[in-house]
Design an enzyme around this catalytic site. Structure first.
Site, short mmCIF file in Angstrom:
data_model
loop_
_atom_site.label_atom_id
_atom_site.label_comp_id
_atom_site.label_asym_id
_atom_site.label_seq_id
_atom_site.Cartn_x
_atom_site.Cartn_y
_atom_site.Cartn_z
NE ARG A 97 -52.71 46.88 -23.41
CZ ARG A 97 -51.74 47.75 -23.33
NH1 ARG A 97 -51.91 48.96 -23.78
NH2 ARG A 97 -50.58 47.42 -22.78
CB CYS A 121 -60.07 49.33 -20.91
SG CYS A 121 -61.15 48.11 -21.62
CG ASP A 311 -60.23 41.78 -15.85
OD1 ASP A 311 -60.19 42.83 -16.50
OD2 ASP A 311 -59.24 41.05 -15.68
N1 EPU Z 1 -47.80 47.16 -17.09
C1 EPU Z 1 -46.73 48.02 -17.22
N2 EPU Z 1 -45.94 47.89 -18.33
C2 EPU Z 1 -46.18 46.96 -19.30
C3 EPU Z 1 -47.27 46.07 -19.14
C4 EPU Z 1 -48.07 46.20 -18.02
O1 EPU Z 1 -46.49 48.88 -16.36
O2 EPU Z 1 -45.42 46.90 -20.28
C5 EPU Z 1 -48.67 47.29 -15.90
C6 EPU Z 1 -50.09 47.72 -16.31
O3 EPU Z 1 -50.17 49.11 -16.48
C7 EPU Z 1 -50.93 47.20 -15.16
C8 EPU Z 1 -50.19 45.92 -14.75
O4 EPU Z 1 -48.87 46.02 -15.30
O5 EPU Z 1 -50.89 48.11 -14.09
C9 EPU Z 1 -50.83 44.65 -15.21
O6 EPU Z 1 -51.00 44.67 -16.61
P1 EPU Z 1 -51.00 43.32 -17.49
O7 EPU Z 1 -49.86 43.39 -18.44
O8 EPU Z 1 -51.07 42.17 -16.57
O9 EPU Z 1 -52.35 43.46 -18.27
P2 EPU Z 1 -52.63 43.19 -19.80
O10 EPU Z 1 -51.90 41.99 -20.26
O11 EPU Z 1 -52.48 44.45 -20.56
C10 EPU Z 1 -54.63 41.55 -19.40
C11 EPU Z 1 -56.09 41.52 -19.76
C12 EPU Z 1 -56.85 42.53 -18.94
C13 EPU Z 1 -56.66 42.17 -17.47
C14 EPU Z 1 -55.16 42.15 -17.13
C15 EPU Z 1 -54.87 41.73 -15.70
C16 EPU Z 1 -56.05 40.88 -22.07
C17 EPU Z 1 -56.31 41.24 -23.49
N3 EPU Z 1 -56.24 41.83 -21.17
O12 EPU Z 1 -54.17 42.86 -19.73
O13 EPU Z 1 -58.22 42.38 -19.26
O14 EPU Z 1 -57.31 43.13 -16.68
O15 EPU Z 1 -54.46 41.25 -18.02
O16 EPU Z 1 -55.37 40.46 -15.47
O17 EPU Z 1 -55.69 39.76 -21.77
C18 EPU Z 1 -60.41 43.06 -19.65
O18 EPU Z 1 -60.61 41.90 -20.04
O19 EPU Z 1 -61.31 43.91 -19.48
C19 EPU Z 1 -59.03 43.47 -19.37
C20 EPU Z 1 -58.67 44.74 -19.20
#
Ligand code: EPU
Length: 438
Positions: A97, A121, A311
């Site tokens: 992503r 994921c 996580d």
């Molecule tokens: N969300 C939206 N719209 C968006 C962005 C997010 O609705 O445009 C929602 C997501 O669907 C979710 C929530 O907001 O329900 C939180 O998502 P977030 O944006 O915080 O997650 P992320 O940045 O995509 C990162 C980590 C994840 C971790 C999450 C939460 C990375 C590469 N990934 O994801 O890590 O679970 O923050 O802490 O930094 C992992 O390491 O296995 C992993 C999935």
């Protein structure tokens, strides 16, 4: 290519391992280098496939990357940043992503950015609407094309006031990576304040950015004209550290995690102690072990920082199958992160999943159709099974379950685990795990 691990369970994991830079910081730190006008140096970089994917992506965009084995060092030279072909990005990015986070930096450097459809994921929809809304607020125009999205900023990017609907980690990073070079000031409300985000802010500050973080989830950024390079050691991976801690508990083992730090893991450590796990903190790391005797059930809710990380949830649930009584786990970050429990049930665990918000405050998924709460009843001995890795954290959790179970399990698709757990077979060896690669 799918890799199968044959795991002979029932042996406690005992020994010493090390965690290096956090997966969820390193890829963003590499993206930050695109904003720099000088060379950047990252240290403590883990050997995970996510780093290879981001390296390839940046190379497609003209960033020269050199790595040395010494201390996991990565040298990034962004002097010749250039546009990449969307087909090449698409082919390369796979499930990453990260391309969406390149938008702000590429708009600043080149005036346009292309991004493919994003993967990730299988833990929920994972949309990018917050990212695109934020970019539009800075003045970006987003054009949907059959091959992906094309972003331009005809009048440049200007500082803005943003309030996120939810403290999304990615959207907060998007704002940071865009605002640092935007014209004027940006105020971000309802920001995520995960330790990995604060580490990214530290990197941006080293580069010349002006960023302040208030206690009430407000981040203020003053745009600057130029950003230089940086030299930075990545914050250690607290998700990996917590995962090994859960492995120690589930297998009745004793694991010293070199590199684990108390500060970013405080919430985890409280939960680990409440469940009955023992730990000891020193300057170099944290030792986690099962002290013998019964473990206690708990009521737990995942949340954004400083809450209990989503996580950590999957590895912890495996350990909860060994606690006495009923544990309740309410997943409030991802709508679909309980699917992995069905394989644990096949292994003998007693877990029921519910659509209701159990045990905590109603979350965003209240009244929706998502099975996002679980009741775990224990202790139940786990028995060997044939399991398919569903996603990164779920995969590691299955591995823990297989190591805790009686008999020989087959864990298919284990290559997914390499996305976030470096040298994990070497670490299993160091901990005395009895397994082989099929
Ligand atoms: N969300 C939206 N719209 C968006 C962005 C997010 O609705 O445009 C929602 C997501 O669907 C979710 C929530 O907001 O329900 C939180 O998502 P977030 O944006 O915080 O997650 P992320 O940045 O995509 C990162 C980590 C994840 C971790 C999450 C939460 C990375 C590469 N990934 O994801 O890590 O679970 O923050 O802490 O930094 C992992 O390491 O296995 C992993 C999935």
């Amino acid at each position: 290519m799918s890799a199968t691990l044959i795991v002979h369970g029932g042996t406690p994991l005992v020994g010493d391992i090390e965690v290096r830079g956090a997966k969820n910081l390193v890829s963003k730190a590499m993206v930050a280098a695109v904003l720099a006008e000088d060379r950047c140096r990252l240290r403590g970089i883990p050997e995970i496939s996510d780093v290879q994917v981001v390296s390839g992506l940046l190379e497609l965009h003209g960033v020269a990357i050199d790595s040395t084995d010494e201390d996991g060092e990565l040298l990034l030279d962004p002097t010749d940043v250039a546009q990449a072909q969307i087909a090449a990005i698409d082919a390369h990015a796979g499930s990453s992503r990260v391309p969406v986070l390149l938008c702000g930096p590429l708009l600043h450097r080149l005036g346009e950015a292309f991004i493919p459809d994003l993967g990730g994921c299988r833990i929920g929809e994972r949309p990018i609407n917050y990212h695109l809304d934020v970019l539009r607020q800075f003045g970006a125009q987003v054009e949907k094309r059959p091959e992906g999205l094309r972003l331009t900023a005809p009048a440049g990017l200007s500082g803005t006031k943003v309030t996120l609907p939810y403290p999304s980690v990615g959207a907060t990073e998007q704002v940071l990576l865009t605002a640092v070079r935007a014209d004027g000031r940006t105020e971000l409300r309802n920001a995520a304040i995960e330790p990995e985000i604060l580490d990214l802010i530290a990197i941006l500050q080293k580069m010349g950015a002006i960023i302040s973080v208030d206690t009430d989830r407000v981040i203020r950024i003053e745009g600057v004209e130029r950003l230089g390079g940086f030299d930075h050691r990545a914050i250690p991976d607290r998700i990996e550290a917590g995962s090994w801690a859960c492995a120690a508990l589930a297998t009745r083992g004793d694991i010293y995690v070199r590199g684990a730090q108390q500060g970013p893991m405080m919430t985890f450590l409280n939960v680990f102690r409440k469940v009955g796990g023992a730990f000891d903190i020193d300057d170099e790391g944290i030792r986690f072990w099962h002290p013998g005797g019964p473990l206690s059930s708990i009521v737990l809710e995942t949340d954004v920082h400083p809450g209990f990380m989503t996580d950590w949830q999957q590895p912890l649930v495996v350990a909860l199958t060994q606690t006495t009584g009923l544990s309740i786990v309410h997943e409030t970050v991802y709508e679909n992160r309980m699917g992995f429990t069905s394989a644990l049930v096949d292994m003998g665990a007693r877990i029921q999943v519910y659509r209701e918000c159990l045990g905590g405050l109603p979350c965003r998924f209240q009244q929706e159709n998502y099975l996002h709460s679980a009741v775990v009843s224990g202790p139940t001995p786990l028995r060997a099974a044939e399991i398919e890795v569903p996603d990164l954290r779920g995969g590691f959790s299955y591995l823990i379950a297989a190591l805790a179970a009686d008999g020989t399990s087959k864990v298919h698709g284990s290559e997914l685990i390499y996305r976030g757990y470096e040298r994990f077979s070497e670490k299993l060896d160091a901990l005395g795990a009895d397994y082989q690669l099929d």
